[in-house]
Design a protein around this motif. Structure first.
Motif, PDB file in Angstrom:
ATOM      1  N   LYS A 164      -1.024  -6.183  12.258  1.00  0.00           N
ATOM      2  CA  LYS A 164      -1.129  -7.099  11.104  1.00  0.00           C
ATOM      3  C   LYS A 164       0.027  -8.103  11.116  1.00  0.00           C
ATOM      4  O   LYS A 164      -0.148  -9.288  10.845  1.00  0.00           O
ATOM      5  CB  LYS A 164      -1.110  -6.279   9.811  1.00  0.00           C
ATOM      6  N   ALA A 165       1.222  -7.598  11.462  1.00  0.00           N
ATOM      7  CA  ALA A 165       2.401  -8.476  11.493  1.00  0.00           C
ATOM      8  C   ALA A 165       2.249  -9.554  12.566  1.00  0.00           C
ATOM      9  O   ALA A 165       2.551 -10.729  12.327  1.00  0.00           O
ATOM     10  CB  ALA A 165       3.665  -7.654  11.747  1.00  0.00           C
ATOM     11  N   TYR A 210      -0.103  -1.678  11.103  1.00  0.00           N
ATOM     12  CA  TYR A 210       0.824  -2.606  10.431  1.00  0.00           C
ATOM     13  C   TYR A 210       1.463  -3.563  11.437  1.00  0.00           C
ATOM     14  O   TYR A 210       1.672  -4.736  11.152  1.00  0.00           O
ATOM     15  CB  TYR A 210       1.921  -1.837   9.677  1.00  0.00           C
ATOM     16  N   ALA A 227      13.164  -0.409  11.273  1.00  0.00           N
ATOM     17  CA  ALA A 227      13.407  -0.226  12.713  1.00  0.00           C
ATOM     18  C   ALA A 227      13.603  -1.572  13.435  1.00  0.00           C
ATOM     19  O   ALA A 227      14.488  -1.687  14.289  1.00  0.00           O
ATOM     20  CB  ALA A 227      12.293   0.594  13.354  1.00  0.00           C
ATOM     21  N   PRO A 280       9.200   0.011  15.958  1.00  0.00           N
ATOM     22  CA  PRO A 280       8.614   1.043  15.089  1.00  0.00           C
ATOM     23  C   PRO A 280       8.120   2.259  15.874  1.00  0.00           C
ATOM     24  O   PRO A 280       8.313   3.398  15.450  1.00  0.00           O
ATOM     25  CB  PRO A 280       7.447   0.308  14.409  1.00  0.00           C
ATOM     26  N   TRP A 296       9.442   3.213   6.844  1.00  0.00           N
ATOM     27  CA  TRP A 296      10.773   2.941   7.396  1.00  0.00           C
ATOM     28  C   TRP A 296      10.676   2.299   8.781  1.00  0.00           C
ATOM     29  O   TRP A 296      11.412   1.354   9.079  1.00  0.00           O
ATOM     30  CB  TRP A 296      11.595   4.242   7.478  1.00  0.00           C
ATOM     31  N   SER A 297       9.757   2.797   9.592  1.00  0.00           N
ATOM     32  CA  SER A 297       9.699   2.285  10.969  1.00  0.00           C
ATOM     33  C   SER A 297       9.224   0.834  11.010  1.00  0.00           C
ATOM     34  O   SER A 297       9.587   0.091  11.925  1.00  0.00           O
ATOM     35  CB  SER A 297       8.861   3.194  11.870  1.00  0.00           C
ATOM     36  N   ILE A 298       8.421   0.430  10.015  1.00  0.00           N
ATOM     37  CA  ILE A 298       8.025  -0.985   9.943  1.00  0.00           C
ATOM     38  C   ILE A 298       9.113  -1.801   9.234  1.00  0.00           C
ATOM     39  O   ILE A 298       9.501  -2.874   9.698  1.00  0.00           O
ATOM     40  CB  ILE A 298       6.686  -1.149   9.179  1.00  0.00           C
ATOM     41  N   ASN A 324       0.829  -1.201   0.000  1.00  0.00           N
ATOM     42  CA  ASN A 324       0.000   0.000   0.000  1.00  0.00           C
ATOM     43  C   ASN A 324       0.869   1.259   0.000  1.00  0.00           C
ATOM     44  O   ASN A 324       2.007   1.239   0.466  1.00  0.00           O
ATOM     45  CB  ASN A 324      -0.878   0.032   1.247  1.00  0.00           C
ATOM     46  N   ARG A 325       0.320   2.343  -0.498  1.00  0.00           N
ATOM     47  CA  ARG A 325       0.985   3.636  -0.415  1.00  0.00           C
ATOM     48  C   ARG A 325       0.965   4.078   1.052  1.00  0.00           C
ATOM     49  O   ARG A 325      -0.061   3.966   1.719  1.00  0.00           O
ATOM     50  CB  ARG A 325       0.239   4.638  -1.286  1.00  0.00           C
ATOM     51  N   MET A 326       2.091   4.515   1.567  1.00  0.00           N
ATOM     52  CA  MET A 326       2.123   4.993   2.961  1.00  0.00           C
ATOM     53  C   MET A 326       3.241   6.016   3.093  1.00  0.00           C
ATOM     54  O   MET A 326       4.090   6.122   2.199  1.00  0.00           O
ATOM     55  CB  MET A 326       2.347   3.820   3.926  1.00  0.00           C
ATOM     56  N   SER A 327       3.246   6.750   4.219  1.00  0.00           N
ATOM     57  CA  SER A 327       4.273   7.780   4.369  1.00  0.00           C
ATOM     58  C   SER A 327       5.637   7.118   4.592  1.00  0.00           C
ATOM     59  O   SER A 327       5.728   5.991   5.084  1.00  0.00           O
ATOM     60  CB  SER A 327       3.933   8.702   5.535  1.00  0.00           C
ATOM     61  N   LEU A 328       6.687   7.832   4.222  1.00  0.00           N
ATOM     62  CA  LEU A 328       8.051   7.323   4.347  1.00  0.00           C
ATOM     63  C   LEU A 328       8.343   6.867   5.777  1.00  0.00           C
ATOM     64  O   LEU A 328       8.978   5.826   5.995  1.00  0.00           O
ATOM     65  CB  LEU A 328       9.045   8.426   3.958  1.00  0.00           C
ATOM     66  N   GLU A 329       7.870   7.646   6.775  1.00  0.00           N
ATOM     67  CA  GLU A 329       8.196   7.330   8.166  1.00  0.00           C
ATOM     68  C   GLU A 329       7.503   6.055   8.635  1.00  0.00           C
ATOM     69  O   GLU A 329       8.090   5.267   9.361  1.00  0.00           O
ATOM     70  CB  GLU A 329       7.837   8.501   9.087  1.00  0.00           C
ATOM     71  N   VAL A 330       6.230   5.889   8.213  1.00  0.00           N
ATOM     72  CA  VAL A 330       5.515   4.665   8.563  1.00  0.00           C
ATOM     73  C   VAL A 330       6.257   3.484   7.924  1.00  0.00           C
ATOM     74  O   VAL A 330       6.544   2.482   8.586  1.00  0.00           O
ATOM     75  CB  VAL A 330       4.047   4.717   8.083  1.00  0.00           C
ATOM     76  N   THR A 385       0.921   3.202  11.741  1.00  0.00           N
ATOM     77  CA  THR A 385       2.040   2.298  12.011  1.00  0.00           C
ATOM     78  C   THR A 385       1.589   1.155  12.918  1.00  0.00           C
ATOM     79  O   THR A 385       1.925  -0.014  12.691  1.00  0.00           O
ATOM     80  CB  THR A 385       3.204   3.074  12.665  1.00  0.00           C
ATOM     81  N   ALA A 442       3.583  -7.736   7.562  1.00  0.00           N
ATOM     82  CA  ALA A 442       2.996  -6.431   7.873  1.00  0.00           C
ATOM     83  C   ALA A 442       2.807  -5.605   6.608  1.00  0.00           C
ATOM     84  O   ALA A 442       1.758  -4.982   6.417  1.00  0.00           O
ATOM     85  CB  ALA A 442       3.885  -5.678   8.858  1.00  0.00           C
ATOM     86  N   LEU A 443       3.805  -5.605   5.729  1.00  0.00           N
ATOM     87  CA  LEU A 443       3.808  -4.648   4.616  1.00  0.00           C
ATOM     88  C   LEU A 443       3.115  -5.144   3.356  1.00  0.00           C
ATOM     89  O   LEU A 443       2.546  -4.346   2.604  1.00  0.00           O
ATOM     90  CB  LEU A 443       5.252  -4.234   4.286  1.00  0.00           C
ATOM     91  N   LYS A 444       3.182  -6.459   3.115  1.00  0.00           N
ATOM     92  CA  LYS A 444       2.586  -6.965   1.875  1.00  0.00           C
ATOM     93  C   LYS A 444       1.065  -6.961   1.978  1.00  0.00           C
ATOM     94  O   LYS A 444       0.497  -7.335   2.993  1.00  0.00           O
ATOM     95  CB  LYS A 444       3.086  -8.383   1.569  1.00  0.00           C
TER      96      LYS A 444
END
Lengths: 80, 208, 208, 80
Positions: free
Chosen positions: C204-205, C201, B168, C169, B163-165, B155-161, C198, B205-207
């Motif tokens: 979800k993970a 996600y 981090a 995160p 990166w932190s997932i 999904n489209r999400m902000s850079l910070e969200v 965040t 989490a991300l897919k």
């Protein structure tokens, strides 16, 4: 890395230990070196305990710079 | 003194020694890591490298110039390491896996580097580091993310969200490992099993 | 001097002032954050609090004793804050959400505390901090995790894998916020939207 | 917090500024104070620039401790 040594000539870099410690000293140096022909580039490292003066010149020699600074009340000698 | 001897000495004294340059950079990072930017001086560095202060000033205009060049070089090195075997056309999971591998190896092979980066982050030299890093790293990673979004893998999400997932958790594990202990002081050593188990949760989490 | 005046002065000079004690602790943390444990001294602290060194030594045996007491007190305070409204019988998602809320609020309301914790982590005082924190925090969190596993809401995994997914995160976002910038120096300010996006996600993970 | 002041008596805590700077000084102090009746507890803050000596006693007074240290070649005065 296969090349360990590169021959380069650094005779145009003159290095001095000075007692130019403050930004006021640096400003005075600025006006002196601006008037001095042959100085291509220079900088003074105020953060260093030797207050290193570094001059790029293809025409002047060390003695010439030392004399210039001494005549203006600064200590200045070759940095070793 | 005959002219040949003179020329010989001249060349010896005035050659740029690339091994020595590497030594200077290595010692500079070690010294900064040990005593911070405030405690770092050209004098101490020259002593640590067994060279004269003048030799340092031949190559670097001043202390600032030296630190900036090191920061830039490390930025380039980090970008190059992170892009090893990285295929911008790979699937999201495969590409992120290479990112984890490269970042993990980079941190493990450069034990001082994470401390140095922390110091850079809170210094005025951070900009020069990031500029060089970004110039080399960003085009590839942007293309990769663009592809993953286009194919509908994430999904489209902000850079910070993101990166932190995505990263981090990796850096948390590396930090536990470097400190030799995790939450509450439990002794900890990273393993492939732990690393990739964590990676699987990140991918989940991300897919989509 | 009559005896009543004498007694009056005696009481004034020898009362334990709880406000002042709080001031001492607050100033001590500020001073340690500013100049590290190495730069911290009873003398400087007394000056910062406008009290005599002797007053400090009335309450604390020495510098070590003072730091240990502060570390213990912060450990207790952190545990109490993290357990506010935390129900060990809640669902995994609801419980983790309260954990995120509490940790987020704690960090936001105590801007110096993350620096102080970093300093504690790399000091000999970490043990005393953790001991107090754990004694108060662990029974509840263990019960909560046990319930989530029993109900089959999450998979069994190592503490480090869990922590790095569940909380790294969150702390990455807080760090970006505290530094005012995220990856590559992009200006950053945390928002509820980013925080809870965040969190989703993370859930979800971790959720089966 | 509703209670702002708690009355307590701290007369049993004696505080001194000393020149006991080293662990060797601390060991010598150890042997001196062990022999001294009335000292319930003591410690020396070697990390402090005043080398603060802190003594818990319900029977001894300040002068008594100052004399003990002075007689053994140490400077010692009331910590303010």
């Amino acid at each position: 890395m296969s090349i360990y040594l590169l021959m380069e000539n650094f005779d145009h870099i003159l290095l001095f230990k000075t007692n130019c410690k403050t930004t006021a000293d640096k400003q005075l140096l600025q006006s002196l070196l601006k008037k001095q022909e042959g100085v291509d580039e220079w900088n003074l490292d105020l953060e260093d305990c030797d207050c290193v003066l570094r001059i790029i010149t293809y025409t002047l020699n060390q003695e010439c710079i030392i004399e210039l600074l001494n005549n203006n009340g600064y200590e200045c000698c070759k940095l070793i | 003194m005959n002219i040949h001897l003179y020329l010989y000495r001249y060349i010896i004294m005035r050659t740029r020694d690339i091994d020595k340059e590497q030594l200077v950079k290595q010692k500079a990072i070690e010294s900064i890591v040990k005593s911070g930017f405030e405690g770092f001086s050209m004098n101490k560095l020259a002593k640590a490298c067994h060279i004269s202060v003048a030799t340092l000033y031949i190559y670097y205009k001043d202390r600032d110039d030296l630190i900036i060049k090191i920061a830039q070089e490390e930025g380039l090195r980090m970008a190059e390491t992170m892009l090893q075997n990285f295929d911008t056309e790979a699937s999201f999971e495969a590409g992120l896996r290479v990112q984890w591998e490269n970042r993990f190896n980079y941190m493990m092979n450069n034990p001082l580097i994470s401390v140095f980066f922390e110091q850079l982050r809170s210094s005025t030299y951070h900009a020069q580091f990031m500029e060089t890093f970004k110039a080399h790293f960003e085009p590839a990673i942007k293309q990769f993310m663009h592809n993953a979004l286009d194919r509908g893998e994430i999904n489209r999400m902000s850079l910070e969200v993101y990166w932190s997932i995505a990263f981090a958790p990796l850096y948390a594990l590396i930090r536990f490992h470097n400190e030799g202990q995790s939450i509450g002081g439990i002794p900890f050593k990273i393993s492939d099993e732990i690393l990739w188990a964590t990676f699987d949760y990140v991918v989940k989490a991300l897919k989509k």
